[in-house]
Design an enzyme around this catalytic site. Structure first.
Site, PDB file in Angstrom:
ATOM      1  N   ASP A 106       5.874  13.167   0.395  1.00 17.34           N
ATOM      2  CA  ASP A 106       5.000  12.030   0.072  1.00 17.34           C
ATOM      3  C   ASP A 106       4.723  11.984  -1.425  1.00 17.34           C
ATOM      4  O   ASP A 106       4.847  10.939  -2.064  1.00 17.34           O
ATOM      5  CB  ASP A 106       3.653  12.150   0.801  1.00 17.34           C
ATOM      6  CG  ASP A 106       3.768  11.902   2.296  1.00 17.34           C
ATOM      7  OD1 ASP A 106       4.694  11.179   2.704  1.00 17.34           O
ATOM      8  OD2 ASP A 106       2.926  12.439   3.040  1.00 17.34           O
ATOM      9  N   GLU A 139       5.518   7.660  13.277  1.00 20.20           N
ATOM     10  CA  GLU A 139       4.834   7.238  12.053  1.00 20.20           C
ATOM     11  C   GLU A 139       5.116   5.764  11.788  1.00 20.20           C
ATOM     12  O   GLU A 139       6.178   5.237  12.128  1.00 20.20           O
ATOM     13  CB  GLU A 139       5.280   8.084  10.852  1.00 20.20           C
ATOM     14  CG  GLU A 139       4.698   9.489  10.885  1.00 20.20           C
ATOM     15  CD  GLU A 139       4.773  10.207   9.533  1.00 20.20           C
ATOM     16  OE1 GLU A 139       5.200   9.605   8.534  1.00 20.20           O
ATOM     17  OE2 GLU A 139       4.373  11.391   9.501  1.00 20.20           O
ATOM     18  N   HIS A 170       1.168   4.827   5.043  1.00 21.82           N
ATOM     19  CA  HIS A 170       1.871   5.285   6.238  1.00 21.82           C
ATOM     20  C   HIS A 170       0.946   6.180   7.043  1.00 21.82           C
ATOM     21  O   HIS A 170      -0.085   6.630   6.538  1.00 21.82           O
ATOM     22  CB  HIS A 170       3.199   5.986   5.891  1.00 21.82           C
ATOM     23  CG  HIS A 170       3.071   7.315   5.224  1.00 21.82           C
ATOM     24  ND1 HIS A 170       2.793   7.445   3.891  1.00 21.82           N
ATOM     25  CD2 HIS A 170       3.176   8.576   5.701  1.00 21.82           C
ATOM     26  CE1 HIS A 170       2.751   8.724   3.572  1.00 21.82           C
ATOM     27  NE2 HIS A 170       2.972   9.454   4.663  1.00 21.82           N
ATOM     28  N   HIS A 182       0.023   9.508   9.622  1.00 19.58           N
ATOM     29  CA  HIS A 182       0.347  10.903   9.922  1.00 19.58           C
ATOM     30  C   HIS A 182      -0.269  11.255  11.274  1.00 19.58           C
ATOM     31  O   HIS A 182      -1.361  10.784  11.578  1.00 19.58           O
ATOM     32  CB  HIS A 182      -0.288  11.843   8.892  1.00 19.58           C
ATOM     33  CG  HIS A 182       0.551  12.106   7.692  1.00 19.58           C
ATOM     34  ND1 HIS A 182       0.270  13.126   6.819  1.00 19.58           N
ATOM     35  CD2 HIS A 182       1.662  11.496   7.210  1.00 19.58           C
ATOM     36  CE1 HIS A 182       1.169  13.133   5.846  1.00 19.58           C
ATOM     37  NE2 HIS A 182       2.022  12.140   6.051  1.00 19.58           N
TER      38      HIS A 182
HETATM   39 ZN   LIG Z   1       3.478  11.421   4.841  1.00 15.72          ZN
END
Ligand SMILES: [Zn+2]
Length: 158
Positions: free
Chosen positions: A113, A38, A100, A102
């Site tokens: 999150d 990630e 971010h 995934h």
């Molecule tokens: Zn996440």
């Protein structure tokens, strides 16, 4: 399929636009491979009434902790960029939120999150909702997260 630049709330009262540079940064960090970790950073841009223009998405720093299904952002490098942009733009370019990746085609937020977004929204000094972006393999997931009340989902405008 390219990631979309223009987004809005269902009622179109709030519009969001990403610069090509920000979309390019997202695209460069999509988790296409099984071993891609990630990635993430912060979103910087300008505010125009209820609307936002995302100018820059910062890239992961050497201090961030990157795993397959977890990204832990260390503020140090991202904060320095945010302060530099704020001062050189004379206060026009400000912190808007976070992004971010995934490893999912069409991403959705985890409970971690959501908890992190809420904490960041509460901390905002300008009291605006936090712009929260997840970059999936095929699409973005975008929400405005206020410090109180429900989140607002954004959808692409073609
Ligand atoms: Zn996440």
């Amino acid at each position: 399929m390219p990631l979309m630049n223009s987004w809005g709330t269902i009622d179109r009262r709030t519009l969001l636009h990403f610069s090509d540079a920000a979309i390019e940064t997202f695209s460069q960090h999509i988790q296409f491979q099984d071993n891609d970790n990630e990635a993430g950073g912060i979103l910087l841009g300008s505010v125009h009434g209820p609307h936002m223009l995302v100018d820059q998405a910062t890239v992961p720093t050497e201090y961030d902790k990157r795993f397959r299904c977890l990204f832990e952002r260390m503020p140090v490098g991202h904060e320095t960029i945010a302060i530099n942009r704020w001062t050189t733009s004379k206060g026009t370019i400000r912190y808007l939120g976070e992004w971010h990746t995934h490893p999912e085609d069409n991403p959705s937020p985890s409970s971690i999150d959501r908890a992190e977004w809420y904490q960041l929204a509460v901390k905002r000094r300008d009291k605006r909702p936090l712009l929260a972006v997840i970059v999936g393999r095929k699409s973005l997931y975008i929400e405005y997260v206020p410090s109180s009340g429900p989140s607002i989902l954004l959808s692409p405008i073609s």
